[in-house]
Design a protein around this motif. Structure first.
Motif, PDB file in Angstrom:
ATOM      1  N   TRP A 134       0.857  -1.151  -0.086  1.00 55.99           N
ATOM      2  CA  TRP A 134       0.137   0.146  -0.079  1.00 55.99           C
ATOM      3  C   TRP A 134       0.670   1.253  -0.140  1.00 55.99           C
ATOM      4  CZ3 TRP A 134      -4.622  -0.710  -1.395  1.00 55.99           C
ATOM      5  CH2 TRP A 134      -5.592  -1.762  -1.082  1.00 55.99           C
ATOM      6  N   SER A 135       0.572   2.214  -1.054  1.00 51.45           N
ATOM      7  CA  SER A 135       1.376   3.279  -1.004  1.00 51.45           C
ATOM      8  C   SER A 135       1.287   4.091   0.219  1.00 51.45           C
ATOM      9  CB  SER A 135       0.814   4.170  -2.051  1.00 51.45           C
ATOM     10  OG  SER A 135      -0.080   4.824  -1.879  1.00 51.45           O
ATOM     11  N   VAL A 136       2.452   4.956   0.615  1.00 56.51           N
ATOM     12  CA  VAL A 136       2.887   5.543   1.711  1.00 56.51           C
ATOM     13  C   VAL A 136       1.658   6.901   1.923  1.00 56.51           C
ATOM     14  CG1 VAL A 136       3.933   7.183   2.925  1.00 56.51           C
ATOM     15  CG2 VAL A 136       4.907   4.875   2.710  1.00 56.51           C
ATOM     16  N   ASP A 137       1.578   7.247   0.397  1.00 57.25           N
ATOM     17  CA  ASP A 137       0.561   8.404   0.305  1.00 57.25           C
ATOM     18  C   ASP A 137      -0.820   8.145   0.719  1.00 57.25           C
ATOM     19  OD1 ASP A 137       2.776  10.080  -0.633  1.00 57.25           O
ATOM     20  OD2 ASP A 137       2.308   9.678  -2.738  1.00 57.25           O
ATOM     21  N   LEU A 138      -1.222   6.811   0.124  1.00 58.17           N
ATOM     22  CA  LEU A 138      -2.509   6.320   0.470  1.00 58.17           C
ATOM     23  C   LEU A 138      -2.690   6.145   2.049  1.00 58.17           C
ATOM     24  CD1 LEU A 138      -5.498   5.490  -0.529  1.00 58.17           C
ATOM     25  CD2 LEU A 138      -4.335   3.460  -1.112  1.00 58.17           C
ATOM     26  N   LEU A 139      -1.831   5.309   2.539  1.00 58.11           N
ATOM     27  CA  LEU A 139      -2.045   5.001   3.867  1.00 58.11           C
ATOM     28  C   LEU A 139      -1.994   6.397   4.710  1.00 58.11           C
ATOM     29  CD1 LEU A 139       0.140   1.720   4.537  1.00 58.11           C
ATOM     30  CD2 LEU A 139      -1.991   2.583   5.752  1.00 58.11           C
ATOM     31  N   GLY A 140      -1.259   7.215   4.360  1.00 52.37           N
ATOM     32  CA  GLY A 140      -0.796   8.358   4.970  1.00 52.37           C
ATOM     33  C   GLY A 140      -2.232   9.144   5.236  1.00 52.37           C
ATOM     34  N   ARG A 141      -2.746   9.231   4.070  1.00 51.83           N
ATOM     35  CA  ARG A 141      -4.214  10.176   3.987  1.00 51.83           C
ATOM     36  C   ARG A 141      -5.388   9.144   4.531  1.00 51.83           C
ATOM     37  NH1 ARG A 141      -4.239   9.767  -1.025  1.00 51.83           N
ATOM     38  NH2 ARG A 141      -6.035   8.501  -1.559  1.00 51.83           N
ATOM     39  N   LEU A 142      -5.438   7.894   4.613  1.00 52.46           N
ATOM     40  CA  LEU A 142      -6.640   7.058   4.935  1.00 52.46           C
ATOM     41  C   LEU A 142      -6.462   6.894   6.702  1.00 52.46           C
ATOM     42  CD1 LEU A 142      -9.213   6.367   3.812  1.00 52.46           C
ATOM     43  CD2 LEU A 142      -8.036   4.199   3.512  1.00 52.46           C
ATOM     44  N   LEU A 143      -5.201   6.597   6.816  1.00 54.30           N
ATOM     45  CA  LEU A 143      -4.799   6.071   8.393  1.00 54.30           C
ATOM     46  C   LEU A 143      -3.546   6.727   8.695  1.00 54.30           C
ATOM     47  CD1 LEU A 143      -5.814   2.215   7.547  1.00 54.30           C
ATOM     48  CD2 LEU A 143      -7.164   3.944   8.804  1.00 54.30           C
ATOM     49  N   PRO A 144      -3.660   7.877   8.964  1.00 48.43           N
ATOM     50  CA  PRO A 144      -2.477   8.695   9.458  1.00 48.43           C
ATOM     51  C   PRO A 144      -1.643   8.128  10.570  1.00 48.43           C
ATOM     52  CG  PRO A 144      -4.187  10.101   9.828  1.00 48.43           C
ATOM     53  CD  PRO A 144      -4.706   8.999   8.867  1.00 48.43           C
ATOM     54  N   ARG A 145      -2.319   7.771  11.542  1.00 48.03           N
ATOM     55  CA  ARG A 145      -1.725   7.239  12.760  1.00 48.03           C
ATOM     56  C   ARG A 145      -1.117   5.992  12.632  1.00 48.03           C
ATOM     57  NH1 ARG A 145       1.710   7.451  16.679  1.00 48.03           N
ATOM     58  NH2 ARG A 145       1.167   6.479  18.508  1.00 48.03           N
ATOM     59  N   HIS A 146      -1.879   5.214  11.814  1.00 43.65           N
ATOM     60  CA  HIS A 146      -1.353   3.859  11.518  1.00 43.65           C
ATOM     61  C   HIS A 146       0.271   3.932  10.872  1.00 43.65           C
ATOM     62  CE1 HIS A 146      -5.581   3.308  12.499  1.00 43.65           C
ATOM     63  NE2 HIS A 146      -5.058   2.079  12.704  1.00 43.65           N
ATOM     64  N   LEU A 147       0.133   4.685   9.972  1.00 40.04           N
ATOM     65  CA  LEU A 147       1.319   4.911   9.211  1.00 40.04           C
ATOM     66  C   LEU A 147       2.686   5.233  10.224  1.00 40.04           C
ATOM     67  CD1 LEU A 147       2.830   4.962   6.537  1.00 40.04           C
ATOM     68  CD2 LEU A 147       2.279   7.296   5.983  1.00 40.04           C
ATOM     69  N   GLU A 148       2.363   6.262  11.080  1.00 42.72           N
ATOM     70  CA  GLU A 148       3.238   6.651  11.969  1.00 42.72           C
ATOM     71  C   GLU A 148       3.750   5.518  12.958  1.00 42.72           C
ATOM     72  OE1 GLU A 148       1.631  11.080  12.905  1.00 42.72           O
ATOM     73  OE2 GLU A 148       1.644   9.644  14.550  1.00 42.72           O
TER      74      GLU A 148
END
Length: 826
Positions: free
Chosen positions: A377-391
């Motif tokens: 999953w692209s970092v851009d998509l994950l960061g937009r949809l689930l920002p805390r999870h990406l962190e």
């Protein structure tokens, strides 16, 4: 354990008699369907019958849930994006022991159980083997008295309904819920909120600790629908809990009154899209976002659902003693950072404690060897949809890579290879890597697959954590795929070795001596012939396809994918036709053969859809070719599903399991066919390796390269044109396709497929062609001796008891889950 509120249906634990069953059926017809017997439609009759049977399971279900919850037993939570359950009525009748009672009760009312069961619409909540495996596993978990719950999505539209228009696949919505389903019990009071989007911010909690707070941009409701999963021969009834998405604020009256009716329900539409359809086409950014939303939606709801059932004051450090989350492939892997988020952000645990709990709570089953099937999953998509999870993922990765650097100082190439975050071609999260890092155990699903997973696909990880990797070979439930789908064979087995084998499939070994008994072989052939007759009749009624049952039934049914090599099977068909046209063989000398394909192609998979078109085009010509004298026919019934499989598999003589060695993880169709007396023609791939070993090489038509030989040819440089130029039969078959004979003279109709075969052939169809043709010639010789063929088929049945899903589940329990059985007393 999960919460279950009392159902409004009247449940009954009293033993069923014909009269009591009939009374309950009529009560359901009148008070739930609102009709009298004389005016009831077929759907009314089915709904009433299903609810009647369901009510005989409710008491045991409620008792199972409450007893396990009170005992604090360890629960297996099976997280799967797919559950391909198949029709439920017969399985419920079998598990409750009500089949004969229901049949007699309905007959006394002038009704036919066979007619009513044919009305059932199966839920297409899976794409193929992954979903069918999940359904088998939850059946075996209940049968083995293991406290368990399956979690997934209640897709409003399941896997698409396939039709053919001018030979091409056309997808239509699978409206399986159009008449409702009597098997589900909604619990709207237990809905949970799931959040998306927004941003994160730093805050100070009540203890003065710096914490990260996720401020979502939107929330939706996850509404649970429960399905009872009865065990066989036990009072235990487990639960399948499927989540449906609803808007938190579905309707804006102010906007509606202003006249903007579409905007008034926009929130509802956006939310419900999440559970609208199984695997939305993801070639667009919107499609990718919806898929990721689906995955997080059901995992977040499921984790929250379980945690809220824990007693007040529960020590979360003991969570791995109460729950094991099994990740069925990469779809639920976002659950790893989700549990970390809950433990750290919401429950206030230290990162180190939360990570220890999380890692010990999850285990991961990998179902593929294909690099493109390992989700990212692209970092851009994950960061937009689930920002805390990406962190959280970044921090998990940072911590993990620190350990890699400490173990392998200076090896930055290894660090880049193992990083959860890939840098090229786009920055993205490797979900299989996240699953491996965040789990206690990682398993493959067949002996060869697990070896390749450990030695090739995740080799860096297995070197770092050699004890993390194990194998659990897949299995199937014999309740559905022998007892229900092949009752004649089940009765023959009962009469020969006695009952009890459905829960102890290794007892099929007792059939081995009967392979030498001429009378048993005759009875076995009669069962197979009756199953062929049944399938031929069904196909004529269902699809208008006319076949002869006096032929070798050569069957290839599975998802349409290039690595499964439906093209190799088709080249065999074309080769036979080409040889007859050229006078190399006479039609009269051919063994009558019916080749049956069943497969769906993913809507966006162009090559797969072109292969379907080619198969249908070849079938149209071959089936009407006077030169073949009707001795070779090709059938491709549309919309292959569990319902059709239950009739086709028992009718098969030859099972096509012909994937390129090293590409199929396991397969479960190969097991179903062998257990129903079909011989396998196949490569040493997936569970074929174990089938070949168990049934014996003399009872298996082996061909093709081994996985090391495939790798060697690939390393040396594979040139498919050299095989084309060096093999006259292969050249003849491909040239015949290119000639336009199957396309009304259009020589370019199949250029997309043929060009790929000649110049790419990623899955080496042409390299294995000759050994496949030779294996098919051995099939012809073997089938001519029906006594010998029957002996081989009986030994296939007798020696494949290993492939029960009951054994698979026991392997999971012994090697991974360590969850004790908890029988519930009736």
């Amino acid at each position: 354990m999960l919460q279950v509120t009392e159902t409004t249906e009247r449940s009954t634990s009293t033993p069923a008699t014909v009269d009591s069953f009939k009374d309950e059926f009529l009560r359901q017809l009148r008070y739930e369907q609102g009709v009298e017997l004389g005016t009831a439609s077929r759907d009314d009759l089915f709904q009433a019958l299903a609810r009647t049977v369901r009510n005989y399971m409710v008491d045991n279900w409620l008792t199972t849930v409450e007893t396990q919850k009170a005992a604090g037993s360890k629960v297996v939570a099976y997280l799967s994006a797919e559950y391909l359950m198949g029709p439920q009525l017969d399985n419920a009748l079998l598990s409750t022991g009500l089949t004969d009672v229901a049949d007699t009760a309905l007959s006394s009312l002038g009704l036919s159980l066979d007619d009513i069961r044919a009305t059932e619409v199966e839920p297409g909540l899976g794409n193929g083997g992954l979903g069918r495996l999940a359904a088998c596993f939850i059946d075996s978990l209940a049968t083995k008295n293991i406290p368990a719950i399956g979690y997934g999505i209640r897709y409003e539209y399941g896997i698409f309904r396939q039709t053919f228009v001018d030979g091409r696949q056309v997808e239509q919505p699978d409206s399986w819920l159009s008449n409702g389903t009597p098997w589900e019990i909604p619990h709207t009071d237990q809905a949970v909120e799931v959040a998306f989007g927004g941003h994160t911010e730093q805050a100070i909690d009540q203890t003065g600790r710096s914490v990260t707070r996720w401020v979502p941009g939107e929330t939706v409701l996850a509404v649970p629908y429960n399905y009872m999963v009865p065990g066989y021969g036990t009072a235990n009834v487990n639960t399948l809990r499927l989540w449906s998405a609803k808007a938190t604020n579905a309707f804006n009256l102010h906007i509606f009154n202003s006249g903007d009716y579409e905007s008034a329900v926009r929130a509802q539409t956006v939310a419900e899209n999440i559970s609208k359809v199984l695997y939305p086409e993801d070639s667009t950014p919107q499609g990718k976002e919806l898929r990721l939303k689906q995955q997080y939606f059901f995992v977040a709801a499921s984790i929250k659902d379980f945690l809220r059932t824990l007693p007040e004051g529960f020590d979360l450090k003991k969570l791995p003693e109460r729950i094991v989350f099994q990740l069925n492939d990469t779809h639920p892997v976002i659950g790893v950072p989700e549990l970390m988020r809950i433990l750290v952000d919401e429950r206030g645990l230290a990162w180190e404690d939360a990570w220890d709990i999380t890692r010990r709570s999850f285990n991961y089953t990998c179902h593929t060897l294909l690099p493109e099937a390992l989700e990212v999953w692209s970092v851009d998509l994950l960061g937009r949809l689930l920002p805390r999870h990406l962190e959280i993922i970044y921090r998990i990765n940072e911590q993990f890579l620190a350990g890699i650097r400490a173990t392998y100082p200076g090896d930055e190439l290894r660090v880049r290879r193992m990083s959860i975050i890939q840098e090229q071609p786009e920055r993205a999260v490797r979900m299989a890597f996240l699953a491996t890092v965040g789990s206690t155990k990682v398993n493959g699903v067949a002996a060869l697959h697990s070896d390749l997973l450990r030695d090739k696909v995740l080799d860096d990880f297995s070197a770092y954590w050699p004890d993390k990797f194990t194998n659990v070979t897949n299995g199937i439930t014999p309740r559905r795929f022998v007892q229900l789908s092949n009752p004649s064979l089940a009765n023959l087995i009962d009469d020969t070795i006695g009952t009890g084998w459905l829960n102890d499939l290794e007892r099929l070994k007792e059939l081995e001596p009967y392979a030498e008994d001429a009378s048993f072989r005759k009875a076995f052939r009669e069962v197979k012939q009756a199953n062929k007759d049944r399938f031929v009749s069904l196909l004529a009624q269902r699809d208008g396809i006319e076949l002869s049952s006096d032929a070798l039934f050569d069957v290839m049914v599975k998802r349409l994918h290039e690595y499964k090599r439906q093209m190799l099977k088709l080249l065999h068909v074309v080769t036979i036709y080409d040889r007859v046209l050229k006078g190399e063989i006479k039609a009269a000398d051919l063994t009558p053969r019916v080749v049956v394909f069943g497969a769906k192609a993913a809507p966006g998979y162009k090559m797969a859809k072109e292969i379907i078109f080619l198969i249908n085009s070849v079938a149209k010509v071959v089936n009407n070719a006077p030169e073949l004298e009707g001795r070779l026919r090709v059938a491709f019934p549309a919309n292959y599903n569990v319902t059709l499989a239950e009739k086709l598999i028992p009718a098969a003589d030859l099972s096509e399991q012909i994937s390129l060695a090293g590409k199929e993880a396991s397969g479960t169709g190969n097991m179903k066919f062998a257990l129903n007396g079909a011989l396998t023609i196949g490569t040493l791939d997936g569970a074929n390796v174990e089938i070949h070993e168990l049934v014996g090489g003399e009872n298996f038509f082996l061909f093709g390269m081994t996985e090391p030989e495939v790798q060697s040819l690939s390393d040396a440089g594979y040139h498919p044109t050299s095989f084309y130029e060096g093999n006259a039969s292969l050249r003849g078959a491909i040239d015949l396709i290119s000639s336009g004979i199957f396309s009304g003279g259009d020589r370019t109709a199949f250029e997309f497929v043929i060009s790929d075969l000649l110049y790419k052939d990623r899955f080496m169809v042409l390299a294995d062609y000759q050994t496949y043709i030779e294996a098919q010639e051995r099939v012809e010789v073997a089938y001519a001796d029906q006594e010998s063929w029957s002996r081989k088929a009986i030994l296939n049945v007798a020696r494949t008891g290993f492939f029960t899903s009951d054994r698979s589940i026991q392997d999971y329990l012994d090697r991974i889950w360590h969850a004790p059985a908890f029988p519930v007393t009736k």
